[in-house]
Structure formats: C-alpha cells, structure tokens
Design a protein around this motif. Structure first.
Motif, mmCIF file in Angstrom:
data_model
loop_
_atom_site.group_PDB
_atom_site.id
_atom_site.type_symbol
_atom_site.label_atom_id
_atom_site.label_comp_id
_atom_site.label_asym_id
_atom_site.label_seq_id
_atom_site.Cartn_x
_atom_site.Cartn_y
_atom_site.Cartn_z
ATOM 1 N N GLY A 126 6.107 8.066 -4.428
ATOM 2 C CA GLY A 126 5.576 6.885 -3.768
ATOM 3 C C GLY A 126 5.057 5.880 -4.769
ATOM 4 O O GLY A 126 5.606 5.737 -5.864
ATOM 5 N N ARG A 127 3.975 5.208 -4.404
ATOM 6 C CA ARG A 127 3.366 4.207 -5.275
ATOM 7 C C ARG A 127 1.864 4.243 -5.059
ATOM 8 O O ARG A 127 1.393 4.180 -3.919
ATOM 9 N N TRP A 128 1.135 4.351 -6.181
ATOM 10 C CA TRP A 128 -0.324 4.298 -6.094
ATOM 11 C C TRP A 128 -0.757 2.863 -5.831
ATOM 12 O O TRP A 128 -0.052 1.916 -6.206
ATOM 13 N N PRO A 129 -1.920 2.653 -5.219
ATOM 14 C CA PRO A 129 -2.390 1.283 -4.964
ATOM 15 C C PRO A 129 -2.627 0.532 -6.276
ATOM 16 O O PRO A 129 -2.999 1.125 -7.286
ATOM 17 N N ASP A 130 -2.396 -0.764 -6.241
ATOM 18 C CA ASP A 130 -2.746 -1.605 -7.386
ATOM 19 C C ASP A 130 -4.262 -1.625 -7.530
ATOM 20 O O ASP A 130 -4.998 -1.553 -6.550
#
Length: 197
Positions: A126-130
């Motif tokens: 996935g993608r971690w939050p900015d």
C-alpha cells in the motif's frame, strides 16, 4: 526497479499475535491494495491439506523442479484436499503463492501456516500517509506490511521458531517512519533494516 526497505517490528512465537500486529499496522496505511499476497512452503501433508482448505482454488507447485523420463517438467496434479498422506508425501515439499482479495482469507491462512513447519508470508502492499512535518511521502511501490511465519528475513531465509512482522517503508528506507508506525501499535524497530520485496 529495486526493493523496498523492511524493518522488523515484532518477533513472537504466537502466530495469532503476529497476525493481529500485522492487521493493526495495515490499518495505518493511507491506501492498501485490493489484493494481498500469500505464500507458503509446505513440508508436511498436514500443512498442505490445511492450506488447501483455506485456498481451495490455488495451484500448488514442487519446491524443486521435477522432470519426467523424457526431460519434461512435471506439475503437481493431485487435489490436496482429498489426497491422503501416502499420496501426498512423495510430492513434498510443495509451495503455493497467490494473490487474493484483501480482507478475505488472511486470518485463516495465518492460522493454517502458523501451525505449519515451513516458512510463509502475508504481504499487504500500500502507501503510508504523507507526513508534511518530516517531508516523508508514501510510496505505493515500496510501502506495506509483511508477516513472515517461521522466519526473520523479509526475503524468506532460514527457518526460525518465531514469526516476524515487518514494516516496509520506501525504497531507500525511512527509519523514522518505521519507528513511528511500530510505536503506534506498541512496538519498536528491532534491529537493522533488511532488503524487502
């Protein structure tokens, strides 16, 4: 191109605990892919049968390539859910690698392979939050959570008696992010970063 950087954040002999930690970390992703990667090396007939019950349509393969009398590659053709031990044992070890819908069978898979004797993995990408304060930005190609059952290497190394949960944080690594994520679920980074997926 390249691999992620993986940080170990939990080691435990309890497969259910490893799974619960993985789930809590997965919930922190800003985006999680629709499919989760599952893989296992299956060393016993019981391991094969338990895994086949969780993944009934999955294709199982020989760990080492096998050839027939004329040099053709052989495929594992038995139905592991119905074959008895005597039929399965000459085919061991087997492995399985599948992508399934996220949220479908991961917990049942973890219970099956956690009792097994081989190494296995659950990979949520996935993608971690900015994080504007630190300048960290999520990386959909390299971020995610991985549980390695019976191992301590994100790349599947030697067998271990414990299970390891990894945070994958970017291509070049982001130890601060890994540390913050681990702390958010009550843990810490446990040692050096590793080559990830």
């Amino acid at each position: 191109m390249g691999n992620s950087t993986a940080y170990p954040v939990l080691r435990t002999t309890d497969a259910a605990e490893a799974y619960a930690w993985g789930e809590r970390l997965r919930a922190l992703l800003a985006h999680c892919e629709d499919e989760v990667g599952l893989g296992a090396e299956l060393l016993t007939a019981a391991d094969v049968r338990r895994t086949a019950e969780v993944l009934p349509g999955a294709r199982f393969h020989y760990v080492d390539a096998r050839t027939g009398p004329t040099g053709e590659y052989l495929r594992f053709e038995l139905d592991p859910r119905t074959a008895d031990d005597a039929a399965l044992e000459p085919h061991l070890p087997l492995d399985v690698t599948v992508d399934v819908p996220t949220g479908s069978v991961e917990e049942r898979f973890a219970a099956a392979v956690g009792r097994g004797r081989g190494t296995a993995t659950v990979d949520w990408r996935g993608r971690w939050p900015d994080d504007p304060e630190t300048g960290s930005v999520g990386s959909p190609k390299y971020d995610g959570v991985q549980i390695v059952f019976h191992g301590d290497s994100a790349q599947w190394g030697a067998w271990a008696a414990h299970h390891t949960v990894f945070v994958h944080a970017g291509k070049f690594g982001d130890e601060r992010r890994a540390r913050e994520l681990a702390e958010a679920v009550g843990g810490e980074v446990l040692g050096e970063p590793q080559l990830g997926w």
